[in-house]
Design a protein around this motif. Sequence first.
Motif, PDB file in Angstrom:
ATOM      1  N   THR A 117       8.065   8.724   2.175  1.00 44.10           N
ATOM      2  CA  THR A 117       6.846   8.192   1.552  1.00 44.10           C
ATOM      3  C   THR A 117       5.909   9.272   1.014  1.00 44.10           C
ATOM      4  OG1 THR A 117       5.750   8.133   3.723  1.00 44.10           O
ATOM      5  CG2 THR A 117       6.884   6.130   3.006  1.00 44.10           C
TER       6      THR A 117
ATOM      7  N   SER B 132       5.283   8.154  -2.625  1.00 49.14           N
ATOM      8  CA  SER B 132       5.654   6.739  -2.655  1.00 49.14           C
ATOM      9  C   SER B 132       5.250   6.055  -3.965  1.00 49.14           C
ATOM     10  CB  SER B 132       4.988   6.014  -1.482  1.00 49.14           C
ATOM     11  OG  SER B 132       5.282   4.639  -1.500  1.00 49.14           O
TER      12      SER B 132
ATOM     13  N   GLY C 188       7.785   3.457  -1.019  1.00 47.93           N
ATOM     14  CA  GLY C 188       8.598   4.617  -0.687  1.00 47.93           C
ATOM     15  C   GLY C 188       8.929   5.486  -1.891  1.00 47.93           C
TER      16      GLY C 188
END
Length: 360
Positions: free
Chosen positions: A180, A183, A295
């Motif tokens: 992440t 992200s 993500g």
Amino acid sequence: MATAETRDGVLEVPVVDIGAFDDGTEADRDAVAAAVDRAARTVGFMQVVGHGIPQTTLDAFTAATDAFFSRDLAEKSTYRCPPGVNRGYTPPKAESLANSLGLTSAADLFEAFNIGAQAADFPGLALDETDYGLNPWPDVPGFRAGVEAWFAAAQGVARTMTRVFGRALGLGEEYLAQFTSHSIDVLRMINYRLPAADAELEPDQVGMGAHTDYGIVTVLWADDVPGLEILDDRAGTAGRWHPVRPAPGALLVNLGDALARWTNDQWISTMHRVAVPRIDGVLVPRRSAAFFHDGNPDAVIAPLPTCVDATHPARYGPVTVAAHLRAKLAGSRGGTLAEGAGREAARLTGSRPDTPHSSE
């Protein structure tokens, strides 16, 4: 305790106070992680309080979105982005979320405006603007400031939740950071732009069609108005739809498909929809704002080591976040029925696959 009531019983959507996660003792942090783990395994939704977002931030945000959505359709449509770009304005009846499950349905009633993380937000990384995109900012006083402030606040909640998830999964609070760090985060502002109160709707038409969210975690603000419904299908049948209303001061948090795959389906990406909002049988307005923490596009989604053993073999093959999201968005926004979504679609038909599907 906030509950989702139905005629046939009560489905509990737990209230979780995350305030103690950053400020409390180790025991407090463990308690928050345990509460989230229980909710993730049984419901996939939770009502999060103690998030620390000031009411003034919410008030400025809703004022900004109301100002935009009140403009006429022609003006709003100038901010519409081409297919494949998950930014800008979406007019009513332009999407069918059920397509992301490989199912056909009537067009959904909502209109929306999306903004998100941009490649320029991560200097030094050669990121593909196909995944990040540029944000088209409407010429509406206060819009950009109000929306950017809410984006930052909701992003902070999402990042706290990923730390809680890591602790709950026995992997450490920073484990999910590897997935992440840049992200693909998107904020979708949604207005249920409804026809006249006595209008005839198409058969099975809804505010937003049945779907699961696609990424890691969703942080949702919504009006306290009927509409949101979640599917109770844990027992392996088609289940029943349960209406959910936000608890006072709470944000609704739910898990997405990416996290369900990472946890090898130990945690639930809950099927949900928005029924046509009605009070006493009359169509009413409804607003919401969903922050999707999806993500890194190059992160590989594959079952986590703590979620696989001899009794629970991996149910999914590896796929990148980017490939996973593109397949889902091609369905909901591009009109292409998603392939390989049999496990999700089976939740609506009551026929759950008996064997793992590595291509899903």
